[in-house]
Motif scaffolding. Structure first.
Motif, PDB file in Angstrom:
ATOM      1  N   UNK A 222       0.794  -1.313  -0.034  1.00  0.00           N
ATOM      2  CA  UNK A 222      -0.019   0.001   0.193  1.00  0.00           C
ATOM      3  C   UNK A 222       0.929   1.169   0.190  1.00  0.00           C
ATOM      4  N   UNK A 223       1.733   1.068   0.719  1.00  0.00           N
ATOM      5  CA  UNK A 223       2.868   2.412   0.854  1.00  0.00           C
ATOM      6  C   UNK A 223       3.627   2.652  -0.413  1.00  0.00           C
ATOM      7  N   UNK A 224       3.939   1.631  -1.221  1.00  0.00           N
ATOM      8  CA  UNK A 224       4.820   1.754  -2.439  1.00  0.00           C
ATOM      9  C   UNK A 224       3.761   1.978  -3.357  1.00  0.00           C
ATOM     10  N   UNK A 225       2.498   1.404  -3.356  1.00  0.00           N
ATOM     11  CA  UNK A 225       1.367   2.016  -4.401  1.00  0.00           C
ATOM     12  C   UNK A 225       1.273   3.477  -4.303  1.00  0.00           C
ATOM     13  N   UNK A 226       1.260   4.115  -3.035  1.00  0.00           N
ATOM     14  CA  UNK A 226       0.994   5.589  -2.825  1.00  0.00           C
ATOM     15  C   UNK A 226       2.411   6.183  -3.510  1.00  0.00           C
ATOM     16  N   UNK A 227       3.454   5.563  -3.169  1.00  0.00           N
ATOM     17  CA  UNK A 227       4.689   6.410  -3.939  1.00  0.00           C
ATOM     18  C   UNK A 227       4.671   6.358  -5.324  1.00  0.00           C
ATOM     19  N   UNK A 228       4.297   4.940  -6.002  1.00  0.00           N
ATOM     20  CA  UNK A 228       4.287   4.959  -7.482  1.00  0.00           C
ATOM     21  C   UNK A 228       3.515   6.000  -8.027  1.00  0.00           C
ATOM     22  N   UNK A 229       2.197   5.953  -7.377  1.00  0.00           N
ATOM     23  CA  UNK A 229       1.101   6.827  -8.144  1.00  0.00           C
ATOM     24  C   UNK A 229       1.550   8.441  -8.116  1.00  0.00           C
ATOM     25  N   UNK A 230       2.301   8.615  -6.825  1.00  0.00           N
ATOM     26  CA  UNK A 230       2.833  10.013  -6.685  1.00  0.00           C
ATOM     27  C   UNK A 230       3.920  10.607  -7.743  1.00  0.00           C
ATOM     28  N   UNK A 231       4.904   9.594  -7.610  1.00  0.00           N
ATOM     29  CA  UNK A 231       6.115  10.106  -7.948  1.00  0.00           C
ATOM     30  C   UNK A 231       6.611   9.905  -9.264  1.00  0.00           C
ATOM     31  N   UNK A 232       5.812   8.983 -10.274  1.00  0.00           N
ATOM     32  CA  UNK A 232       6.072   8.652 -11.442  1.00  0.00           C
ATOM     33  C   UNK A 232       7.770   8.591 -11.747  1.00  0.00           C
ATOM     34  N   UNK A 233       8.406   7.767 -11.073  1.00  0.00           N
ATOM     35  CA  UNK A 233       9.990   7.518 -11.361  1.00  0.00           C
ATOM     36  C   UNK A 233      10.979   8.879 -10.818  1.00  0.00           C
ATOM     37  N   UNK A 234      10.453   9.707 -10.150  1.00  0.00           N
ATOM     38  CA  UNK A 234      11.192  10.913  -9.721  1.00  0.00           C
ATOM     39  C   UNK A 234      11.260  10.519  -8.090  1.00  0.00           C
ATOM     40  N   UNK A 235      12.581  10.827  -7.753  1.00  0.00           N
ATOM     41  CA  UNK A 235      12.859  10.897  -6.292  1.00  0.00           C
ATOM     42  C   UNK A 235      12.319  12.084  -5.907  1.00  0.00           C
ATOM     43  N   UNK A 236      11.356  12.076  -4.895  1.00  0.00           N
ATOM     44  CA  UNK A 236      10.637  13.022  -3.969  1.00  0.00           C
ATOM     45  C   UNK A 236      10.508  12.936  -2.625  1.00  0.00           C
ATOM     46  N   UNK A 237      10.182  14.003  -2.098  1.00  0.00           N
ATOM     47  CA  UNK A 237       9.936  13.793  -0.549  1.00  0.00           C
ATOM     48  C   UNK A 237       8.755  13.548  -0.098  1.00  0.00           C
ATOM     49  N   UNK A 238       8.610  11.920  -0.034  1.00  0.00           N
ATOM     50  CA  UNK A 238       7.301  11.404   0.033  1.00  0.00           C
ATOM     51  C   UNK A 238       7.326  10.454   1.382  1.00  0.00           C
ATOM     52  N   UNK A 239       6.428  10.564   2.343  1.00  0.00           N
ATOM     53  CA  UNK A 239       6.412   9.773   3.422  1.00  0.00           C
ATOM     54  C   UNK A 239       5.244   8.769   3.443  1.00  0.00           C
ATOM     55  N   UNK A 240       5.185   7.490   3.829  1.00  0.00           N
ATOM     56  CA  UNK A 240       4.037   6.499   3.987  1.00  0.00           C
ATOM     57  C   UNK A 240       4.095   5.619   5.045  1.00  0.00           C
ATOM     58  N   UNK A 281      -5.593   5.408  -4.079  1.00  0.00           N
ATOM     59  CA  UNK A 281      -6.768   6.276  -4.175  1.00  0.00           C
ATOM     60  C   UNK A 281      -6.228   7.325  -3.311  1.00  0.00           C
ATOM     61  N   UNK A 282      -5.204   7.024  -2.329  1.00  0.00           N
ATOM     62  CA  UNK A 282      -4.757   8.022  -1.260  1.00  0.00           C
ATOM     63  C   UNK A 282      -4.145   9.059  -1.961  1.00  0.00           C
ATOM     64  N   UNK A 283      -3.157   8.532  -2.812  1.00  0.00           N
ATOM     65  CA  UNK A 283      -2.225   9.239  -3.634  1.00  0.00           C
ATOM     66  C   UNK A 283      -2.936  10.037  -4.709  1.00  0.00           C
ATOM     67  N   UNK A 284      -3.909   9.624  -5.091  1.00  0.00           N
ATOM     68  CA  UNK A 284      -4.961  10.397  -6.220  1.00  0.00           C
ATOM     69  C   UNK A 284      -5.702  11.610  -5.396  1.00  0.00           C
TER      70      UNK A 284
END
Length: 306
Positions: A222-240, A281-284
């Motif tokens: 679930x955490x990695x799905x959140x990351x993948x949906x947000x970042x699109x392959x870019x390193x970004x400041x994301x926590x989950x 869904x959370x990332x969206x």
């Protein structure tokens, strides 16, 4: 047919601890194993921040190549270092039971927290969250394996450095005095170990299936799905962070600007049985609440630095 399972690992103390944990678990099930340490580009180049490499998976690529060229059969990773999209032909074979997820601050006294201070971390996520809470502080880059980073903290006049509690605990380097950063949202899959294998390797995949911890697997996915949906392959400041309590899954996630001045976060509870696509869904929701514009800004900032 008896087969010796060749376990690929980075050669840092922490990586070897993780690989030996898998080795012992497989041998307890009756399998023969052999460790194959490999140096990654992320370990060899310590004078550049990670985002300047311009690729995700800097710590895992060397092991991917070793697996695809048949030098090793399986690889053991800190799951937070693994890109959300694995190379063609390589699959997740097991998520081990997750350890401590929290970040901690190793410090030389905490008086500085209310005034000026310098904190070291090589993580954009930690940097952004620290500056969001302590905008008056300076954050400097800190690279290397756990032992290297501890030595750099000792040798510099920084006030402290941020580490994952699990990494220090695993190799008995967690000091008696530290500050629990319970307000800092960890990296997706922090504290989890992932074992990957070749898709076509039924023997290793079957052997590793016995080591999979289902609750940890649900949470990190679930955490990695959140990351993948947000970042699109870019390193970004994301926590989950997803945690299961009885049959309920509690999720919190956040996206920050690099300088920590902007924060978009979400916190929700849901039945575990309803958790399919929950990270997405959370990332969206974050993307619709201004996250799309913030991700463009982050990508542009990092491109300028790179």
């Amino acid at each position: 047919m008896k087969k010796t399972i060749r376990i690929g690992t980075r050669d840092s103390e922490l990586a070897l601890w993780q690989a030996n944990t898998v080795k012992n678990a497989l041998e307890a099930l009756g399998h023969e194993t052999e460790l194959v340490p490999v140096k990654s580009q992320g370990d060899l180049v310590l004078d550049k921040p990670l985002y300047e490499f311009g690729i995700t998976g800097i710590f895992t690529k060397t092991l991917d190549v070793a697996m695809l060229t048949d030098t090793i059969d399986i690889a053991v990773h800190s799951m937070k270092d693994v890109p959300t999209a694995l190379p063609k032909g390589i699959v997740e074979a097991a998520v081990m039971k997750r350890a401590h997820t929290q970040d901690i601050l190793l410090h030389k006294g905490t008086d500085f927290l209310n005034g000026k201070g310098t904190i070291a971390t090589g993580s954009l996520r930690r940097q952004a969250q620290w500056l969001n809470r302590y905008p008056q502080h300076e954050v400097v880059d800190l690279r290397g394996n756990v032992n290297t980073r501890l030595k750099k903290l000792e040798d510099n006049n920084w006030n402290g450095a941020i580490f994952a509690a699990a990494g220090l605990e695993r190799i008995n380097l967690k000091p008696e005095t530290y500050l629990d950063l319970d307000w800092m949202i960890p990296a997706p899959a922090q504290g989890a170990m992932l074992i990957v294998a070749k898709e076509e390797d039924a023997f290793c995949r079957n052997a590793l299936a016995a080591l999979n911890h289902e609750e940890s697997e649900i949470c990190v996915h679930i955490e990695r799905e959140f990351l993948r949906t947000l970042e699109g392959g870019c390193t970004a400041p994301i926590g989950a962070l997803a945690v299961i309590e009885e049959n309920e899954l509690h999720f919190k996630g956040a996206l920050f600007s690099v300088d920590g001045t902007k924060k978009l976060d979400i916190e929700k509870r849901i039945n575990v049985s309803d958790s399919k696509n929950f990270g997405k869904l959370c990332a969206e929701e974050i993307l619709q609440a201004g996250g799309s514009e913030l991700m463009k800004e982050i990508k542009s900032k990092l491109a300028q630095k790179g």
